[in-house]
Structures are given as structure tokens and as C-alpha cells.
Design a protein around this motif. Structure first.
Motif, mmCIF file in Angstrom:
data_model
loop_
_atom_site.group_PDB
_atom_site.id
_atom_site.type_symbol
_atom_site.label_atom_id
_atom_site.label_comp_id
_atom_site.label_asym_id
_atom_site.label_seq_id
_atom_site.Cartn_x
_atom_site.Cartn_y
_atom_site.Cartn_z
ATOM 1 N N LEU A 109 0.818 -1.206 0.000
ATOM 2 C CA LEU A 109 0.000 0.000 0.000
ATOM 3 C C LEU A 109 0.860 1.268 0.000
ATOM 4 O O LEU A 109 0.327 2.384 0.017
ATOM 5 N N GLY A 110 2.179 1.088 0.000
ATOM 6 C CA GLY A 110 3.060 2.245 0.035
ATOM 7 C C GLY A 110 3.163 2.876 1.402
ATOM 8 O O GLY A 110 3.494 4.055 1.525
ATOM 9 N N GLU A 111 2.891 2.109 2.463
ATOM 10 C CA GLU A 111 2.924 2.642 3.824
ATOM 11 C C GLU A 111 4.164 2.214 4.591
ATOM 12 O O GLU A 111 4.322 2.564 5.759
ATOM 13 N N SER A 114 11.081 2.571 1.936
ATOM 14 C CA SER A 114 11.847 3.809 1.831
ATOM 15 C C SER A 114 11.532 4.506 0.516
ATOM 16 O O SER A 114 11.065 3.880 -0.442
ATOM 17 N N LEU A 115 11.800 5.793 0.491
ATOM 18 C CA LEU A 115 11.622 6.589 -0.721
ATOM 19 C C LEU A 115 12.786 7.567 -0.785
ATOM 20 O O LEU A 115 12.971 8.398 0.102
ATOM 21 N N ARG A 116 13.583 7.448 -1.848
ATOM 22 C CA ARG A 116 14.769 8.290 -2.009
ATOM 23 C C ARG A 116 14.444 9.416 -2.997
ATOM 24 O O ARG A 116 14.198 9.143 -4.171
ATOM 25 N N VAL A 117 14.424 10.620 -2.497
ATOM 26 C CA VAL A 117 14.039 11.781 -3.300
ATOM 27 C C VAL A 117 15.255 12.665 -3.520
ATOM 28 O O VAL A 117 15.906 13.082 -2.563
ATOM 29 N N PRO A 141 3.951 8.048 7.705
ATOM 30 C CA PRO A 141 5.091 8.042 8.639
ATOM 31 C C PRO A 141 5.909 6.756 8.621
ATOM 32 O O PRO A 141 7.049 6.753 9.081
ATOM 33 N N GLY A 142 5.342 5.670 8.103
ATOM 34 C CA GLY A 142 6.074 4.410 8.055
ATOM 35 C C GLY A 142 7.095 4.323 6.941
ATOM 36 O O GLY A 142 7.880 3.375 6.887
ATOM 37 N N VAL A 143 7.095 5.302 6.035
ATOM 38 C CA VAL A 143 8.044 5.308 4.922
ATOM 39 C C VAL A 143 9.241 6.188 5.293
ATOM 40 O O VAL A 143 9.073 7.338 5.698
ATOM 41 N N ASP A 144 10.407 5.642 5.146
ATOM 42 C CA ASP A 144 11.648 6.384 5.419
ATOM 43 C C ASP A 144 11.986 7.240 4.200
ATOM 44 O O ASP A 144 12.512 6.736 3.206
ATOM 45 N N PRO A 307 4.630 1.455 -4.893
ATOM 46 C CA PRO A 307 3.463 2.052 -4.222
ATOM 47 C C PRO A 307 3.807 3.326 -3.451
ATOM 48 O O PRO A 307 3.040 4.285 -3.468
ATOM 49 N N ALA A 308 4.948 3.352 -2.762
ATOM 50 C CA ALA A 308 5.333 4.561 -2.019
ATOM 51 C C ALA A 308 5.568 5.723 -2.980
ATOM 52 O O ALA A 308 5.169 6.864 -2.706
ATOM 53 N N MET A 309 6.205 5.442 -4.108
ATOM 54 C CA MET A 309 6.423 6.485 -5.112
ATOM 55 C C MET A 309 5.096 6.991 -5.649
ATOM 56 O O MET A 309 4.907 8.192 -5.854
ATOM 57 N N GLN A 310 4.157 6.071 -5.879
ATOM 58 C CA GLN A 310 2.855 6.470 -6.405
ATOM 59 C C GLN A 310 2.132 7.388 -5.423
ATOM 60 O O GLN A 310 1.520 8.384 -5.828
#
Length: 320
Positions: A109-111, A114-117, A141-144, A307-310
Motif C-alpha cells: 500500500l506504500g505505507e 523507503s523513498l529516495r528523493v 510516517p512508516g516510509v523512510d 506504491p510509495a512512489m505512487q
């Protein structure tokens, strides 16, 4: 599901190492049911199978462990020392299974994860990016979320190499590399960065023509870091009828105003960078005539949207 379990009882009472190369979780669930009910009939009703199949499953488990886990009594069962040592480990295994399931569901679900921006120094000042990062960290908040600041050219290479997931860049009119999907978020006017006293307040309010800086050293950051940005500025200068005087190079766009304040020349920056207040510097809009603009774009690798990126990209939508 295959598992490997090591279980050690107290050295004072019973020492046993239980190593299972193949351990089905249903055996663990059945064992826990019998250990808690201390009765095969009640345990069978609890797990939803018949008593004979449950008894066979427990015997299979005992064969795998190589030791009895229960003492069979006339009216129920009792845990052996091996069974008592095994019980907390069995419960821990099921708890770990539940955590693993939950983690997988949240990641889907993307929750979680990690997500590197990546971002250029100037893009970080744009309200669209700042608001998106702020909302994403609050909503997920669960995504770093990890932020990385680099020049546009470097960020594009990092994206191609998989070192970052999403980037905010100012590519000018340069098309994206093959395999990179880029979407324009905003087209900002560029402002002149001038030393205090270069023009009157009235002239600044009306806007200065780009040609007003024709005889001044033009401070930019290295062409290799942002070729599209350079091309946009130089093209506008040529359309205004002059070739700019080369000035000192700045290490990054956010340093341009500092060099202008030091009296080394003039510069241009996207309008959102006017929030960088440096004593001795004024920002002036460009009046009539050719004027460069700065495109803010977001880019991802084609076919690599998690999913996190989306979730992050959805927040960039004007309707979000």
C-alpha cells in the motif's frame, strides 16, 4: 512456509537444540492450540480439524523435533520439558509471521519501506516540492523518506542508475534521457540578482530589461551541472541582443546571491529563490523583451514506480 528454528531450554533443567529444515506453520499453530488447551478434543475444535488428524500432525512435529512435546494422559495432555521450551519460541514464530504479513501488506500500500528523493538546490525552495515532502511524511510516517541534493545532471545519472527513486530538476528545454519519464510541474519566471544600488526602486518595480546586465559579469554555476539552465539563460541574452560577460562560477545556485553581494557581478535565479535574503542584494523582475524561464520538473524511471512512489506522486497533483 519453510523455517529454521533454534530453541534452547534452561541449562539448569533441560538443554536441547531444535533445528528444523522444513517446518510448516500449521504444525506450530496446532502445537500452540494443544499446549494452551491441554486437550486434543478442544484443540481440534479450536483449529477447525478433527481430533485424529490433529494427533497425527502433532506426532509429525514430534518426529521432526526428535523428542516428545506432550505427555499423553487419560484425560488430556501435559507439556514435557521440551514442549515447555518449545512453546515461547513457537509463539514468537507466529508473531513474526504476522509481522511479516503486515509489513508486506503495508509495503504493497506504500505505507512502509523507503523513498529516495533527489532535488537540485533551487528546487528545494519551490513551494510545490516543500509542501509535497511535508504532506507525505505526515500522511505516510512508516516510509523512510531520504532527501538528496545534487545538480540536475548528477541527479539524472543517479536516477538512471537506480540510486534515487524520484527527482526534482530544472532541465531547461533539454529532453529527458531514454527510460526517464519527466513531467513539468511549474514554469517560473527568472529574476535578476543585482547588487544594491544597481537600479532605483522605481526601475526595479517596473522591471528591468535583460539587456540592463549586458556589461556586467554574469555569475552562473558550472555548465556541466545544469546545461539546460545555462542554455535557457544564454539563449534569452542572445535574443535580447547581447552576449553576456563571463563571470565567476558559483558552486551551486543557492550561492549566486552571495557572490553578487560580494561585488563579483550579477546573476539570474528562479523566482522561488528570492526567499534567500542576502544583505546587499536585490531581486528584480525582467521587464519587456526576452526573459528566460525556469522549468521545475519531476522525473522517475519508466516502469519503476513503487506504491510509495505512487503515493508521493499523487500528492504532487494540483487536485491533491
Amino acid at each position: 512456509m519453510a523455517s529454521l528454528i533454534s530453541c534452547c531450554a534452561s541449562a539448569d533443567t533441560f538443554k536441547v537444540s531444535l533445528l528444523f529444515e522444513i517446518m510448516e506453520l500449521r504444525h506450530i499453530r496446532y502445537f500452540i492450540a494443544v499446549a494452551e488447551e491441554l486437550n486434543f478434543t478442544r484443540a481440534a475444535a479450536r483449529v477447525g480439524i478433527g481430533q485424529p488428524p490433529l494427533s497425527r500432525q502433532i506426532r509429525d512435529l514430534e518426529e521432526e523435533t526428535g523428542t516428545p512435546l506432550f505427555l499423553r494422559l487419560p484425560h488430556g495432555v501435559q507439556l514435557t520439558e521440551a514442549g515447555m521450551a518449545f512453546l515461547p519460541e513457537a509463539r514468537a514464530l507466529l508473531a513474526q509471521e504476522e509481522r511479516a504479513k503486515k509489513a508486506a501488506q503495508l509495503a504493497a500500500l506504500g505505507e512502509m519501506g523507503s523513498l529516495r528523493v533527489g532535488s537540485t538546490g533551487s528546487a528545494a525552495f519551490h513551494p510545490r516540492m516543500a509542501a509535497t515532502v511535508r504532506r507525505f511524511t505526515k500522511m505516510h510516517p512508516g516510509v523512510d523518506l531520504q532527501l538528496r541534493e545534487e545538480p540536475t545532471a548528477r541527479l539524472l545519472r543517479m536516477l538512471e542508475d537506480g540510486e534515487v527513486d524520484v527527482i526534482f530538476v530544472r532541465p531547461g528545454k533539454t529532453p529527458p534521457p531514454k527510460g526517464v519519464q519527466m513531467v513539468e510541474l511549474d514554469k517560473e519566471p527568472m529574476l535578476l540578482v543585482l547588487p544594491y544600488g544597481f537600479a532605483t526602486h522605481e526601475e526595479v518595480s517596473r522591471g528591468l530589461p535583460l539587456k540592463a546586465i549586458a556589461r556586467e559579469p554574469l555569475i552562473l554555476f558550472p555548465h556541466s551541472d545544469g546545461p539546460g539552465f545555462h542554455k535557457e539563460i544564454l539563449s534569452a541574452c542572445r535574443k535580447a541582443g547581447f552576449t553576456p560577460v563571463p563571470g565567476q562560477e558559483a558552486p551551486q545556485m543557492t550561492s549566486l546571491a552571495v557572490l553578487v553581494a560580494a561585488g563579483l557581478g550579477v546573476s539570474l535565479v528562479p523566482a522561488s529563490l528570492a526567499q534567500i535574503q542576502v544583505p546587499g542584494v536585490i531581486y528584480a523582475p525582467i521587464g519587456k523583451g526576452p526573459a528566460p524561464v525556469s522549468r521545475l520538473c519531476v522525473a522517475v524511471r519508466e516502469g519503476r514506480v513503487t506504491p510509495a512512489m505512487q503515493n508521493f506522486l499523487t500528492l504532487l497533483s494540483p487536485a491533491a
